[in-house]
Enzyme design. Sequence first.
Site, PDB file in Angstrom:
ATOM      1  N   GLU A 185       0.809  -1.212   0.000  1.00  0.00           N
ATOM      2  CA  GLU A 185       0.000   0.000   0.000  1.00  0.00           C
ATOM      3  C   GLU A 185       0.845   1.266   0.000  1.00  0.00           C
ATOM      4  OE1 GLU A 185      -2.573  -0.251   3.474  1.00  0.00           O
ATOM      5  OE2 GLU A 185      -2.646  -2.421   3.161  1.00  0.00           O
ATOM      6  N   CYS A 203       3.054   8.254   1.796  1.00  0.00           N
ATOM      7  CA  CYS A 203       3.445   7.307   2.835  1.00  0.00           C
ATOM      8  C   CYS A 203       3.738   5.977   2.152  1.00  0.00           C
ATOM      9  CB  CYS A 203       2.308   7.159   3.850  1.00  0.00           C
ATOM     10  SG  CYS A 203       2.609   5.897   5.101  1.00  0.00           S
ATOM     11  N   CYS A 231       5.376  -7.678   7.772  1.00  0.00           N
ATOM     12  CA  CYS A 231       6.317  -7.153   8.767  1.00  0.00           C
ATOM     13  C   CYS A 231       6.529  -8.219   9.837  1.00  0.00           C
ATOM     14  CB  CYS A 231       5.721  -5.894   9.406  1.00  0.00           C
ATOM     15  SG  CYS A 231       6.787  -5.101  10.631  1.00  0.00           S
ATOM     16  N   CYS A 234       3.889  -5.882  16.306  1.00  0.00           N
ATOM     17  CA  CYS A 234       3.182  -4.941  17.198  1.00  0.00           C
ATOM     18  C   CYS A 234       1.710  -5.351  17.340  1.00  0.00           C
ATOM     19  CB  CYS A 234       3.276  -3.516  16.670  1.00  0.00           C
ATOM     20  SG  CYS A 234       4.974  -2.898  16.639  1.00  0.00           S
ATOM     21  N   CYS A 253      -1.186  -3.452  15.314  1.00  0.00           N
ATOM     22  CA  CYS A 253      -0.932  -3.106  13.907  1.00  0.00           C
ATOM     23  C   CYS A 253      -1.409  -4.202  12.959  1.00  0.00           C
ATOM     24  CB  CYS A 253       0.562  -2.870  13.719  1.00  0.00           C
ATOM     25  SG  CYS A 253       1.009  -2.388  12.048  1.00  0.00           S
ATOM     26  N   GLY A 311       5.819  -2.394   6.981  1.00  0.00           N
ATOM     27  CA  GLY A 311       7.206  -2.827   7.107  1.00  0.00           C
ATOM     28  C   GLY A 311       8.044  -1.979   8.036  1.00  0.00           C
ATOM     29  N   SER A 363      10.348   6.078  10.005  1.00  0.00           N
ATOM     30  CA  SER A 363       9.757   5.644  11.265  1.00  0.00           C
ATOM     31  C   SER A 363      10.224   4.239  11.626  1.00  0.00           C
ATOM     32  CB  SER A 363       8.226   5.671  11.120  1.00  0.00           C
ATOM     33  OG  SER A 363       7.604   5.282  12.318  1.00  0.00           O
ATOM     34  N   SER A 388       8.588   4.943  17.025  1.00  0.00           N
ATOM     35  CA  SER A 388       7.271   4.512  17.482  1.00  0.00           C
ATOM     36  C   SER A 388       7.427   4.055  18.917  1.00  0.00           C
ATOM     37  CB  SER A 388       6.761   3.366  16.605  1.00  0.00           C
ATOM     38  OG  SER A 388       6.654   3.814  15.281  1.00  0.00           O
ATOM     39  N   LEU A 389       7.099   4.942  19.842  1.00  0.00           N
ATOM     40  CA  LEU A 389       7.332   4.628  21.248  1.00  0.00           C
ATOM     41  C   LEU A 389       6.117   3.910  21.843  1.00  0.00           C
ATOM     42  CD1 LEU A 389       9.390   4.884  23.530  1.00  0.00           C
ATOM     43  CD2 LEU A 389       8.362   7.083  24.118  1.00  0.00           C
ATOM     44  N   HIS A 390       4.982   4.555  21.817  1.00  0.00           N
ATOM     45  CA  HIS A 390       3.693   3.983  22.210  1.00  0.00           C
ATOM     46  C   HIS A 390       3.566   3.623  23.688  1.00  0.00           C
ATOM     47  CE1 HIS A 390       2.769   4.195  18.039  1.00  0.00           C
ATOM     48  NE2 HIS A 390       3.421   3.129  17.677  1.00  0.00           N
ATOM     49  N   ASN A 432      -5.997   3.798  15.373  1.00  0.00           N
ATOM     50  CA  ASN A 432      -6.932   3.358  14.347  1.00  0.00           C
ATOM     51  C   ASN A 432      -7.393   1.958  14.690  1.00  0.00           C
ATOM     52  OD1 ASN A 432      -7.386   5.222  12.093  1.00  0.00           O
ATOM     53  ND2 ASN A 432      -5.154   5.233  12.017  1.00  0.00           N
ATOM     54  N   CYS A 491      -1.936   1.652   7.934  1.00  0.00           N
ATOM     55  CA  CYS A 491      -1.108   0.498   8.225  1.00  0.00           C
ATOM     56  C   CYS A 491      -1.624  -0.879   7.848  1.00  0.00           C
ATOM     57  CB  CYS A 491      -0.796   0.462   9.715  1.00  0.00           C
ATOM     58  SG  CYS A 491       0.691   1.323  10.019  1.00  0.00           S
TER      59      CYS A 491
HETATM   60  N1  SAH Z   1       7.732  -0.164  11.315  1.00  0.00           N
HETATM   61  C1  SAH Z   1       7.787   1.261  11.431  1.00  0.00           C
HETATM   62  C2  SAH Z   1       6.953   2.027  10.425  1.00  0.00           C
HETATM   63  C3  SAH Z   1       5.580   1.535  10.065  1.00  0.00           C
HETATM   64  S1  SAH Z   1       4.183   1.886  11.036  1.00  0.00           S
HETATM   65  C4  SAH Z   1       7.422   1.678  12.835  1.00  0.00           C
HETATM   66  O1  SAH Z   1       7.099   0.823  13.644  1.00  0.00           O
HETATM   67  O2  SAH Z   1       7.515   2.851  13.135  1.00  0.00           O
HETATM   68  C5  SAH Z   1       3.887   3.599  11.067  1.00  0.00           C
HETATM   69  C6  SAH Z   1       3.290   4.046  12.398  1.00  0.00           C
HETATM   70  O3  SAH Z   1       1.910   3.639  12.555  1.00  0.00           O
HETATM   71  C7  SAH Z   1       4.031   3.473  13.586  1.00  0.00           C
HETATM   72  O4  SAH Z   1       4.202   4.474  14.533  1.00  0.00           O
HETATM   73  C8  SAH Z   1       3.064   2.413  14.078  1.00  0.00           C
HETATM   74  O5  SAH Z   1       3.311   2.055  15.393  1.00  0.00           O
HETATM   75  C9  SAH Z   1       1.734   3.090  13.851  1.00  0.00           C
HETATM   76  N2  SAH Z   1       0.556   2.214  13.878  1.00  0.00           N
HETATM   77  C10 SAH Z   1       0.454   0.911  13.537  1.00  0.00           C
HETATM   78  N3  SAH Z   1      -0.806   0.459  13.717  1.00  0.00           N
HETATM   79  C11 SAH Z   1      -1.521   1.495  14.177  1.00  0.00           C
HETATM   80  C12 SAH Z   1      -2.884   1.658  14.560  1.00  0.00           C
HETATM   81  N4  SAH Z   1      -3.762   0.655  14.491  1.00  0.00           N
HETATM   82  N5  SAH Z   1      -3.274   2.886  14.977  1.00  0.00           N
HETATM   83  C13 SAH Z   1      -2.386   3.920  15.032  1.00  0.00           C
HETATM   84  N6  SAH Z   1      -1.100   3.826  14.694  1.00  0.00           N
HETATM   85  C14 SAH Z   1      -0.664   2.624  14.289  1.00  0.00           C
END
Ligand code: SAH
Length: 340
Positions: free
Chosen positions: A84, A97, A104, A108, A111, A151, A183, A206-208, A282, A325
Amino acid sequence: MTLPEIEADLAAMGEPKFRARQVYEWLCRGVRDFEQMSNLPKALRDRLAANYRLYRPKVLSRQVSQIDGTIKYLWELYDGNAVETVVMSYQHGNTVCVSCQVGCRQGCAFCASTIGGLVRSLSASEILDEVLFSELDSGKKISNIVLMGIGEPLDNFDNVMRFLELVNDPLGMNIGMRHISLSTCGLIERFEELAERDLQLTLSVSLHAPDDETRSKLMPANRGRGVDALMEACRRYYERTGRRISFEYAMIDGVNDTEYHARLLARRARYVGAHVNLIPLNHVEERAFKPSTSGHMKAFIKILEDEKVNVTVRRRLGSDVDASCGQLRRKMQKQSQERQ
Ligand code: SAH
């Protein structure tokens, strides 16, 4: 291929140097086949066709958001895999993007891209094609790139670095490094190598979650690395490159949105000098997580602001076109499973 590589190959074929520039210009215009390179002699076109492969990804689907004009592409690659690409329009220009892998392996928990694991990494030219053909197909001049599609860029390091070199070329797409964000889920063993390249891009982490307990649950990449080590790596990266890091933080209801998380996040961000970008989660069908309520988000933002952290909330674009994503690729996979 880069222009110097084409020059070297053509020189080896006994061709004059200016031919390389002609070939390169055709490639940058997205020609589908060597026959279209009309200013090359027929014999050279035939020779190129016999020795090189030109591939143009096919549009499997193109969805245009009725709300904000965001375009989401699903491309078919030469081997039938799909990835995508999203084109978003902002006042300051159009951002694309891009995906860098098919699937991947980072796992996570929130995701969609990681469901089904990693199939393969994209080549540099496949990533470049996402930018080039999104621009050609949409007619929107691309000015910014985020490596935030499917990815993990640092798990495809060499190809991503080569992609950056290609897309940055003044004779090619000429997109400046300052207009590119990469990222990562935090593969810190690659940070030093990235810093050494001294690129002027923005590194987004991507800390989260600011603590190991929460982060290791959400992101397997945290296990065996840990948030402390991540912060040290971020700080070293910032000191080496002078480029401010951005922390991505998807707000998940009851998981990472408490006062405890906000205060620890503020401390971490200040230590690294990072900017915090909050993302309303999301919803992904296969995942149990829900986005934080707006009340919790407001309280969270207030704590960060009171603690003098630079914080922004990411605008949601393309919510009607599965624009986050891996959701579109996932939908296609599910449909084909149902058909079988
Ligand atoms: N692998 C890389 C880049 C791809 S994801 C990374 O982990 O950063 C791009 C961003 O979208 C990342 O910050 C990821 O954590 C976030 N992401 C993935 N799924 C998501 C979701 N359901 N809602 C919001 N952000 C999400």
